[in-house]
Design an enzyme around this catalytic site. Structure first.
Site, PDB file in Angstrom:
ATOM      1  N   SER A  17       0.846  -1.193   0.000  1.00  0.00           N
ATOM      2  CA  SER A  17       0.000   0.000   0.000  1.00  0.00           C
ATOM      3  C   SER A  17       0.881   1.241   0.000  1.00  0.00           C
ATOM      4  CB  SER A  17      -0.873  -0.013   1.265  1.00  0.00           C
ATOM      5  OG  SER A  17      -1.464   1.252   1.513  1.00  0.00           O
ATOM      6  N   TYR A  55      -3.083  -1.270  10.017  1.00  0.00           N
ATOM      7  CA  TYR A  55      -2.986  -1.569   8.583  1.00  0.00           C
ATOM      8  C   TYR A  55      -1.612  -1.152   8.058  1.00  0.00           C
ATOM      9  CZ  TYR A  55      -4.444  -1.234   3.613  1.00  0.00           C
ATOM     10  OH  TYR A  55      -4.562  -1.359   2.249  1.00  0.00           O
TER      11      TYR A  55
HETATM   12  N1  LIG Z   1      -8.654   0.058  -2.155  1.00  0.00           N
HETATM   13  C1  LIG Z   1      -7.611   0.751  -1.775  1.00  0.00           C
HETATM   14  O1  LIG Z   1      -7.663   1.985  -1.710  1.00  0.00           O
HETATM   15  C2  LIG Z   1      -6.311   0.059  -1.454  1.00  0.00           C
HETATM   16  C3  LIG Z   1      -5.164   0.848  -1.294  1.00  0.00           C
HETATM   17  C4  LIG Z   1      -3.954   0.230  -1.001  1.00  0.00           C
HETATM   18  C5  LIG Z   1      -3.886  -1.138  -0.866  1.00  0.00           C
HETATM   19  N2  LIG Z   1      -5.006  -1.886  -1.009  1.00  0.00           N
HETATM   20  C6  LIG Z   1      -4.871  -3.335  -0.866  1.00  0.00           C
HETATM   21  O2  LIG Z   1      -5.317  -3.965  -2.050  1.00  0.00           O
HETATM   22  C7  LIG Z   1      -5.745  -5.300  -1.748  1.00  0.00           C
HETATM   23  C8  LIG Z   1      -7.093  -5.547  -2.402  1.00  0.00           C
HETATM   24  O3  LIG Z   1      -8.073  -4.701  -1.797  1.00  0.00           O
HETATM   25  P1  LIG Z   1      -9.274  -4.078  -2.621  1.00  0.00           P
HETATM   26  O4  LIG Z   1      -8.996  -2.636  -2.764  1.00  0.00           O
HETATM   27  O5  LIG Z   1      -9.537  -4.879  -3.845  1.00  0.00           O
HETATM   28  O6  LIG Z   1     -10.464  -4.227  -1.544  1.00  0.00           O
HETATM   29  P2  LIG Z   1     -11.590  -5.355  -1.369  1.00  0.00           P
HETATM   30  O7  LIG Z   1     -12.037  -5.240   0.028  1.00  0.00           O
HETATM   31  O8  LIG Z   1     -12.593  -5.242  -2.455  1.00  0.00           O
HETATM   32  O9  LIG Z   1     -10.813  -6.724  -1.614  1.00  0.00           O
HETATM   33  C9  LIG Z   1     -10.170  -7.455  -0.596  1.00  0.00           C
HETATM   34  C10 LIG Z   1     -10.440  -8.921  -0.837  1.00  0.00           C
HETATM   35  O10 LIG Z   1      -9.750  -9.676   0.171  1.00  0.00           O
HETATM   36  C11 LIG Z   1     -10.650 -10.656   0.650  1.00  0.00           C
HETATM   37  N3  LIG Z   1     -10.299 -11.098   1.987  1.00  0.00           N
HETATM   38  C12 LIG Z   1     -10.498 -10.437   3.161  1.00  0.00           C
HETATM   39  N4  LIG Z   1     -10.112 -11.203   4.195  1.00  0.00           N
HETATM   40  C13 LIG Z   1      -9.661 -12.383   3.664  1.00  0.00           C
HETATM   41  C14 LIG Z   1      -9.123 -13.571   4.214  1.00  0.00           C
HETATM   42  N5  LIG Z   1      -8.974 -13.750   5.547  1.00  0.00           N
HETATM   43  N6  LIG Z   1      -8.761 -14.556   3.364  1.00  0.00           N
HETATM   44  C15 LIG Z   1      -8.922 -14.407   2.038  1.00  0.00           C
HETATM   45  N7  LIG Z   1      -9.427 -13.323   1.452  1.00  0.00           N
HETATM   46  C16 LIG Z   1      -9.790 -12.312   2.267  1.00  0.00           C
HETATM   47  C17 LIG Z   1     -12.013  -9.974   0.600  1.00  0.00           C
HETATM   48  O11 LIG Z   1     -13.061 -10.917   0.676  1.00  0.00           O
HETATM   49  C18 LIG Z   1     -11.933  -9.253  -0.718  1.00  0.00           C
HETATM   50  O12 LIG Z   1     -12.342 -10.044  -1.806  1.00  0.00           O
HETATM   51  C19 LIG Z   1      -5.740  -5.384  -0.224  1.00  0.00           C
HETATM   52  O13 LIG Z   1      -4.553  -6.043   0.201  1.00  0.00           O
HETATM   53  C20 LIG Z   1      -5.714  -3.945   0.228  1.00  0.00           C
HETATM   54  O14 LIG Z   1      -5.136  -3.792   1.506  1.00  0.00           O
HETATM   55  C21 LIG Z   1      -6.221  -1.313  -1.301  1.00  0.00           C
END
Ligand SMILES: NC(=O)c1ccc[n+]([C@@H]2O[C@H](COP(=O)([O-])OP(=O)(O)OC[C@H]3O[C@@H](n4cnc5c(N)ncnc54)[C@H](O)[C@@H]3O)[C@@H](O)[C@H]2O)c1
Length: 277
Positions: A156, A169
């Site tokens: 991130s 986080y």
């Molecule tokens: N959206 C943002 O702004 C952002 C920014 C920086 C980093 N991220 C990172 O990107 C990645 C994807 O997030 P996203 O933005 O697609 O959000 P999202 O919440 O749509 O996707 C996260 C996915 O992880 C799954 N998940 C949660 N807990 C889990 C577990 N214990 N086992 C397996 N799967 C699990 C959820 O069901 C979901 O499908 C994450 O690691 C998040 O931290 C997101």
């Protein structure tokens, strides 16, 4: 682009060279958001994908839409080692081998550090940090056995800087960069490259929980997010999960063949500096 011969359209998907032809990539948290877009793009680029998540209904539906020849869904809570072992065995049963991993699953909780219950802290560590560690530990030997490949860890923007109210986080995302660098060093001899993506604000359910509300106006909530990030981010908008998928593709393909152990920021310029005016 290839020119048609004798009036025939030879630009069929099956004729096109994909950047991931012949690859089998295991994606965690692949049922929605960035993981979903990575699954879609990787299949479009010739890979077979193992989509894993705890959202079984959405994951099954995505795999069905992509088709059984190129996509399978498996239940996997990334914080549980025995589920990793079972899922990797099932992935090999389905597609023969695994030579790519995208550690994408993650959760976010908002709390000041002094207000964070230990259970909450530990759950975020279990999913984000332990999940990434278990992915490397369980899948890297399979990638090595397949002759080498790639691991992309999802860190991130907050892996590289602080942000108040998301201390747990941010700590786990900093840890993911440590895992990425050490794994790159330890796995290079197996032909495995390990890199990390560091997204800023991306328009998924994590940054925009209204996406999970069927009664919400999604265009309106995305526009509200854009408004917020217009002030914070030089490129003036929130990012799209497809844009992160494109970076994950680069890091999973031969286009990045001399790159390992690095964080790649994809944040619309947010980390470039602070704007006074
Ligand atoms: N959206 C943002 O702004 C952002 C920014 C920086 C980093 N991220 C990172 O990107 C990645 C994807 O997030 P996203 O933005 O697609 O959000 P999202 O919440 O749509 O996707 C996260 C996915 O992880 C799954 N998940 C949660 N807990 C889990 C577990 N214990 N086992 C397996 N799967 C699990 C959820 O069901 C979901 O499908 C994450 O690691 C998040 O931290 C997101």
């Amino acid at each position: 682009m290839t020119e048609p011969l004798d009036g025939q359209d030879i630009n069929h998907q099956e004729d096109r060279m994909g950047k991931l032809d012949g690859r089998v990539v295991f994606i965690t948290g692949g049922a929605r958001g960035q993981g979903e877009q990575e699954a879609r793009l990787f299949v479009a680029e010739g890979a077979r994908v193992v989509i894993t998540d705890v959202l079984d209904e959405q994951g099954e539906a995505l795999a069905k839409e992509l088709g059984p020849e190129v996509a399978r869904y498996l239940h996997l809570d990334v914080s549980r080692e025995e589920e990793w072992t079972a899922a990797v065995t099932a992935a090999k049963d389905a597609f023969g081998s695994v030579d790519g991993l995208v550690n994408n699953a993650g959760i976010l909780r908002f709390n000041a550090l002094v207000d964070t219950p230990l259970d909450e802290f530990m759950r975020v560590v279990q999913v984000n940090q332990v999940g990434c560690f278990l992915g490397i530990k369980t899948v890297a030997p399979e990638i090595g056995a397949a002759g080498g490949g790639t691991i992309v860890n999802t860190a991130s923007y907050t892996a590289l800087t602080g942000m108040s109210a998301v201390g747990t986080y941010a700590a786990t995302k900093h840890a993911i960069l440590g895992l990425t660098r050490v794994a790159a060093m330890e796995l290079a001899h197996l032909g495995i490259r390990v890199n990390a993506v560091c997204p800023g604000a991306i328009d998924t359910a994590m940054s925009n929980p209204a996406q999970l509300d069927p009664t919400a106006d999604h265009a309106e909530t995305s526009a509200a997010l854009d408004d917020l990030y217009r002030k914070l981010v030089p490129l003036g908008r929130v990012g799209k999960p497809e844009e992160v998928a494109a970076l994950a593709l680069f890091l999973s393909s031969q286009d990045s063949s001399y790159i390992t152990g690095q964080p790649f920021v994809i944040d619309g310029g947010w980390l470039a500096g602070v704007s006074l005016f």
